[in-house]
Design a protein around this motif. Structure first.
Motif, PDB file in Angstrom:
ATOM      1  N   LEU A 360       0.822  -1.210   0.000  1.00  0.00           N
ATOM      2  CA  LEU A 360       0.000   0.000   0.000  1.00  0.00           C
ATOM      3  C   LEU A 360       0.856   1.260   0.000  1.00  0.00           C
ATOM      4  O   LEU A 360       0.507   2.256  -0.646  1.00  0.00           O
ATOM      5  N   VAL A 361       1.992   1.226   0.703  1.00  0.00           N
ATOM      6  CA  VAL A 361       2.918   2.370   0.649  1.00  0.00           C
ATOM      7  C   VAL A 361       3.397   2.591  -0.774  1.00  0.00           C
ATOM      8  O   VAL A 361       3.412   3.725  -1.287  1.00  0.00           O
ATOM      9  N   GLY A 362       3.801   1.494  -1.431  1.00  0.00           N
ATOM     10  CA  GLY A 362       4.294   1.619  -2.797  1.00  0.00           C
ATOM     11  C   GLY A 362       3.252   2.163  -3.750  1.00  0.00           C
ATOM     12  O   GLY A 362       3.531   3.071  -4.550  1.00  0.00           O
ATOM     13  N   ILE A 363       2.022   1.640  -3.685  1.00  0.00           N
ATOM     14  CA  ILE A 363       0.961   2.121  -4.578  1.00  0.00           C
ATOM     15  C   ILE A 363       0.628   3.578  -4.300  1.00  0.00           C
ATOM     16  O   ILE A 363       0.419   4.379  -5.231  1.00  0.00           O
ATOM     17  N   SER A 364       0.600   3.958  -3.029  1.00  0.00           N
ATOM     18  CA  SER A 364       0.215   5.330  -2.668  1.00  0.00           C
ATOM     19  C   SER A 364       1.233   6.343  -3.165  1.00  0.00           C
ATOM     20  O   SER A 364       0.862   7.396  -3.714  1.00  0.00           O
ATOM     21  N   VAL A 365       2.535   6.061  -2.975  1.00  0.00           N
ATOM     22  CA  VAL A 365       3.528   7.042  -3.408  1.00  0.00           C
ATOM     23  C   VAL A 365       3.594   7.122  -4.932  1.00  0.00           C
ATOM     24  O   VAL A 365       3.872   8.184  -5.499  1.00  0.00           O
ATOM     25  N   ILE A 366       3.316   6.015  -5.630  1.00  0.00           N
ATOM     26  CA  ILE A 366       3.285   6.062  -7.100  1.00  0.00           C
ATOM     27  C   ILE A 366       2.130   6.930  -7.586  1.00  0.00           C
ATOM     28  O   ILE A 366       2.232   7.604  -8.624  1.00  0.00           O
ATOM     29  N   CYS A 367       1.035   6.953  -6.832  1.00  0.00           N
ATOM     30  CA  CYS A 367      -0.144   7.736  -7.230  1.00  0.00           C
ATOM     31  C   CYS A 367       0.007   9.221  -6.941  1.00  0.00           C
ATOM     32  O   CYS A 367      -0.787  10.024  -7.463  1.00  0.00           O
ATOM     33  N   VAL A 368       0.965   9.620  -6.103  1.00  0.00           N
ATOM     34  CA  VAL A 368       1.101  11.034  -5.726  1.00  0.00           C
ATOM     35  C   VAL A 368       1.295  11.949  -6.940  1.00  0.00           C
ATOM     36  O   VAL A 368       0.628  12.982  -7.059  1.00  0.00           O
ATOM     37  N   PRO A 369       2.188  11.650  -7.907  1.00  0.00           N
ATOM     38  CA  PRO A 369       2.407  12.589  -9.028  1.00  0.00           C
ATOM     39  C   PRO A 369       1.202  12.765  -9.945  1.00  0.00           C
ATOM     40  O   PRO A 369       1.198  13.681 -10.773  1.00  0.00           O
ATOM     41  N   PHE A 370       0.175  11.907  -9.806  1.00  0.00           N
ATOM     42  CA  PHE A 370      -1.008  12.049 -10.655  1.00  0.00           C
ATOM     43  C   PHE A 370      -1.946  13.150 -10.164  1.00  0.00           C
ATOM     44  O   PHE A 370      -2.905  13.493 -10.858  1.00  0.00           O
ATOM     45  N   ALA A 371      -1.702  13.689  -8.983  1.00  0.00           N
ATOM     46  CA  ALA A 371      -2.555  14.749  -8.448  1.00  0.00           C
ATOM     47  C   ALA A 371      -2.306  16.047  -9.207  1.00  0.00           C
ATOM     48  O   ALA A 371      -1.161  16.411  -9.506  1.00  0.00           O
ATOM     49  N   SER A 372      -3.396  16.750  -9.519  1.00  0.00           N
ATOM     50  CA  SER A 372      -3.299  18.023 -10.228  1.00  0.00           C
ATOM     51  C   SER A 372      -3.493  19.218  -9.308  1.00  0.00           C
ATOM     52  O   SER A 372      -3.230  20.354  -9.700  1.00  0.00           O
ATOM     53  N   ASN A 373      -3.962  18.998  -8.084  1.00  0.00           N
ATOM     54  CA  ASN A 373      -4.122  20.071  -7.105  1.00  0.00           C
ATOM     55  C   ASN A 373      -3.993  19.468  -5.713  1.00  0.00           C
ATOM     56  O   ASN A 373      -3.815  18.252  -5.556  1.00  0.00           O
ATOM     57  N   ILE A 374      -4.097  20.317  -4.702  1.00  0.00           N
ATOM     58  CA  ILE A 374      -3.888  19.851  -3.331  1.00  0.00           C
ATOM     59  C   ILE A 374      -4.944  18.848  -2.909  1.00  0.00           C
ATOM     60  O   ILE A 374      -4.684  17.948  -2.110  1.00  0.00           O
ATOM     61  N   TYR A 375      -6.147  18.952  -3.460  1.00  0.00           N
ATOM     62  CA  TYR A 375      -7.207  18.019  -3.095  1.00  0.00           C
ATOM     63  C   TYR A 375      -6.924  16.624  -3.652  1.00  0.00           C
ATOM     64  O   TYR A 375      -7.346  15.622  -3.066  1.00  0.00           O
ATOM     65  N   GLY A 376      -6.224  16.560  -4.748  1.00  0.00           N
ATOM     66  CA  GLY A 376      -5.854  15.264  -5.295  1.00  0.00           C
ATOM     67  C   GLY A 376      -4.783  14.553  -4.484  1.00  0.00           C
ATOM     68  O   GLY A 376      -4.556  13.355  -4.685  1.00  0.00           O
ATOM     69  N   LEU A 377      -4.118  15.272  -3.575  1.00  0.00           N
ATOM     70  CA  LEU A 377      -3.088  14.665  -2.731  1.00  0.00           C
ATOM     71  C   LEU A 377      -3.657  14.049  -1.465  1.00  0.00           C
ATOM     72  O   LEU A 377      -2.934  13.338  -0.758  1.00  0.00           O
ATOM     73  N   ILE A 378      -4.920  14.329  -1.147  1.00  0.00           N
ATOM     74  CA  ILE A 378      -5.477  13.863   0.125  1.00  0.00           C
ATOM     75  C   ILE A 378      -5.473  12.343   0.202  1.00  0.00           C
ATOM     76  O   ILE A 378      -4.978  11.755   1.165  1.00  0.00           O
ATOM     77  N   LEU A 379      -6.009  11.683  -0.819  1.00  0.00           N
ATOM     78  CA  LEU A 379      -6.129  10.225  -0.780  1.00  0.00           C
ATOM     79  C   LEU A 379      -4.776   9.510  -0.798  1.00  0.00           C
ATOM     80  O   LEU A 379      -4.540   8.636   0.039  1.00  0.00           O
ATOM     81  N   PRO A 380      -3.847   9.856  -1.717  1.00  0.00           N
ATOM     82  CA  PRO A 380      -2.552   9.144  -1.678  1.00  0.00           C
ATOM     83  C   PRO A 380      -1.760   9.413  -0.415  1.00  0.00           C
ATOM     84  O   PRO A 380      -1.116   8.496   0.126  1.00  0.00           O
ATOM     85  N   ASN A 381      -1.772  10.640   0.105  1.00  0.00           N
ATOM     86  CA  ASN A 381      -1.053  10.918   1.345  1.00  0.00           C
ATOM     87  C   ASN A 381      -1.690  10.204   2.525  1.00  0.00           C
ATOM     88  O   ASN A 381      -0.997   9.735   3.443  1.00  0.00           O
ATOM     89  N   PHE A 382      -3.008  10.125   2.527  1.00  0.00           N
ATOM     90  CA  PHE A 382      -3.690   9.360   3.568  1.00  0.00           C
ATOM     91  C   PHE A 382      -3.278   7.895   3.502  1.00  0.00           C
ATOM     92  O   PHE A 382      -3.032   7.250   4.531  1.00  0.00           O
ATOM     93  N   GLY A 383      -3.189   7.355   2.293  1.00  0.00           N
ATOM     94  CA  GLY A 383      -2.771   5.972   2.131  1.00  0.00           C
ATOM     95  C   GLY A 383      -1.347   5.737   2.599  1.00  0.00           C
ATOM     96  O   GLY A 383      -1.048   4.701   3.209  1.00  0.00           O
ATOM     97  N   VAL A 384      -0.457   6.688   2.344  1.00  0.00           N
ATOM     98  CA  VAL A 384       0.937   6.550   2.781  1.00  0.00           C
ATOM     99  C   VAL A 384       1.016   6.469   4.303  1.00  0.00           C
ATOM    100  O   VAL A 384       1.648   5.567   4.869  1.00  0.00           O
ATOM    101  N   GLY A 385       0.379   7.414   4.996  1.00  0.00           N
ATOM    102  CA  GLY A 385       0.427   7.407   6.457  1.00  0.00           C
ATOM    103  C   GLY A 385      -0.225   6.182   7.062  1.00  0.00           C
ATOM    104  O   GLY A 385       0.293   5.582   8.015  1.00  0.00           O
ATOM    105  N   PHE A 386      -1.375   5.785   6.512  1.00  0.00           N
ATOM    106  CA  PHE A 386      -2.089   4.617   7.034  1.00  0.00           C
ATOM    107  C   PHE A 386      -1.257   3.349   6.841  1.00  0.00           C
ATOM    108  O   PHE A 386      -1.180   2.496   7.740  1.00  0.00           O
ATOM    109  N   ALA A 387      -0.622   3.217   5.683  1.00  0.00           N
ATOM    110  CA  ALA A 387       0.187   2.027   5.404  1.00  0.00           C
ATOM    111  C   ALA A 387       1.419   1.970   6.290  1.00  0.00           C
ATOM    112  O   ALA A 387       1.799   0.894   6.772  1.00  0.00           O
ATOM    113  N   ILE A 388       2.063   3.100   6.516  1.00  0.00           N
ATOM    114  CA  ILE A 388       3.232   3.107   7.410  1.00  0.00           C
ATOM    115  C   ILE A 388       2.810   2.757   8.825  1.00  0.00           C
ATOM    116  O   ILE A 388       3.545   2.085   9.564  1.00  0.00           O
TER     117      ILE A 388
END
Length: 512
Positions: A360-388
């Motif tokens: 889940l950490v790997g998938i979340s960080v790969i998805c981060v560059p696909f965000a086009s604004n700050i709201y698009g970062l909420i889900l991948p960053n949430f996934g990174v913290g939850f997975a860690i």
């Protein structure tokens, strides 16, 4: 009346030293204080040092000339300079300054990837890096020390060092003193984390209870990271530099008083069991796999933190407040993950929890560059913290379990290894990530670290049923079966205290 109340409180605390929950609370507060002190300086020190070095610079020039990009996890500081246009021709009247909205709307003020976006602030970077460096060096010495003298004196020494560091931060007015304060914090942090985790592992001998307790303790770490920066910035803005540190010093005194009454670190007790040497533990492949999961799992967020703000400025023209808010989902989800999987990981299998977390950490960080604004970062960053949170809450308890299963049940050295792995993730991640991002770009950096985490995940399969000594396996199974009426006759679980001392208030004296 006051004297009677003090005597009653002292007697109550002495009676409650049998409760493991109070010991867990002490470790929780120690980790909370350590990580609040680590992050509270982030919004304070860069501005304070700049004003100290250039007192003639006005606040307006300071805010318009420099923008500090602060990492909440690895404490790296980046500074971006923005050019200001100065008219050389005389004008009859000064032109009105543009509003912040107009400045943000102007594309020329938005940094581009081709421009020289950031310059590293060497002084601040060295100051903040000194803590992790000293902690990394100190850990291999603290672990064997706790094996010899117990956990009470090292954790109390950590409190004393942390208190001294906090006071130095409050009243230091030179770079040299601030550097010493930050370095001392590394020593205190090593004592608190290694001795605290080892103490919990020795008190909570049941694997399920141990995981739940360590999950709660890691919640103190997450709360410190979450609360520290806004706590420091608000008090620094409206009260002054010394206020947040004095409040933290008061919290440290409270925790120190509890340690004096509950743990009573008065004398050195000889070790009841000779702990496994640190080098032997480092050669254990199963301990190395668990430490590698901690290191690479946290390296994902360690690489993300110093590079994401720069990428946000390049691609989103993000405001300064967005650079910090973008990481709040990761901090909040880490707090949630450690509390949920502290207990759940034991039921589903700690190896499986860590494996899913790494993927889940790997998938979340790969998805981060696909965000086009700050709201698009909420889900991948949430996934990174939850997975860690999944990885840490499963691998920290399994470190103690591996020692119980394969070595002598003395936990100082193995948690020194765990803390070294944690520090290595946050020390190597930013340094490697910055150079890679500069060379091949932020999206490729996220792809590389994501693939590394995903490829490391299958190694957690080896932790499913690690081999152990048959006699130790029988002892562990017997301990788990009689968990509700636990006795500590087989070994001294809490070094430095009376071996006949019952640490469980629910112990049934008629059981025997």
């Amino acid at each position: 009346m006051a004297l009677e109340s003090l005597c009653f409180l002292r007697q109550w605390l002495r009676e409650e030293h049998r409760s493991r929950k109070l010991i867990l609370f002490i470790v929780f507060v120690a980790l909370l204080l350590d990580n609040m002190l680590m992050t509270v300086v982030v919004p304070i020190i860069p501005n304070y040092l700049y004003q100290m070095d250039k007192p003639a610079t006005s606040p307006q020039n300071l805010s318009s000339s420099f923008q500090n990009i602060v990492s909440l996890y690895d404490n790296s500081i980046k500074t971006s300079s923005t050019s200001t246009q100065v008219s050389t021709s005389p004008s009859p009247s000064p032109s009105p300054s543009p509003s912040p909205g107009l400045v943000r709307a102007n594309s020329s003020d938005c940094p581009s990837s081709k421009s020289s976006l950031v310059n590293e602030n060497v002084k601040v970077g060295l100051l903040f890096a000194s803590k992790a460096t000293v902690q990394l060096i100190t850990n291999p010495f603290i672990g064997p020390l706790t094996n010899r003298i117990g956990y009470q004196i090292p954790i109390f020494a950590g409190f004393c060092i942390m208190f001294l560091s906090t006071i130095m931060f409050a009243f230091s007015s030179s770079y040299a003193l601030l550097f010493v304060a930050r370095s001392l914090q590394g020593v205190g942090s090593s004592c608190s984390s290694v001795a605290g985790m080892g103490m919990l592992a020795s008190v909570y001998t049941d694997d399920e209870e141990r995981g739940h307790a360590i999950g709660i303790a890691l919640g103190g770490l997450a709360m410190g990271v979450l609360v520290g920066p806004p706590f420091g910035s608000v008090l620094y803005e409206f009260v002054g530099k010394t206020a947040p540190f004095l409040i933290l010093a008061f919290i440290a005194l409270f925790d120190g008083a509890l340690q004096l009454f509950v743990l009573q670190p008065t004398k050195v007790e000889p070790e009841s069991q000779k702990g496994t040497p640190l080098l032997t533990l480092m050669k254990d492949p199963y301990i190395i796999i668990a430490a590698g999961a901690i290191c690479f799992g946290n390296m994902g967020i360690a690489m993300l933190e110093p590079t994401l703000p720069i990428w946000m400025m390049e691609t989103m023209c993000a405001a300064k407040w967005q650079l910090g808010v973008a990481f709040l989902p990761a901090s909040i989800s880490y707090l949630i993950g450690t509390n949920i999987f502290g207990t759940l990981a034991h039921r589903m299998g700690r190896w499986l929890c860590a494996l899913i977390g790494m993927v889940l950490v790997g998938i979340s960080v790969i998805c981060v560059p696909f965000a086009s604004n700050i709201y698009g970062l909420i889900l991948p960053n949430f996934g990174v913290g939850f997975a860690i949170g999944m990885v840490d809450s499963s691998m920290m308890p399994i470190m103690g379990y591996l020692v119980d299963l394969r070595h002598v049940s003395v936990y100082g050295s193995v948690y020194a290894i765990a803390d070294v792995a944690f520090c290595m993730g946050f020390a190597l991640g930013p340094s490697i990530g910055g150079s890679i991002a500069q060379s091949i770009g932020f999206p490729w950096l996220m792809t590389i670290i994501g693939l590394v985490d995903i490829m490391f995940a299958p190694l957690c399969l080896f932790l499913r049923s690690p081999p152990g000594n048959e006699e130790k396996i029988a002892i562990l199974m017997d301990s788990n079966c009689s968990m509700k009426t636990r006795t500590y006759s087989t070994q001294e679980p809490y070094q430095g205290q009376d071996p006949d001392l019952d640490l469980d208030p629910d112990y049934d004296e008629d059981y025997d």
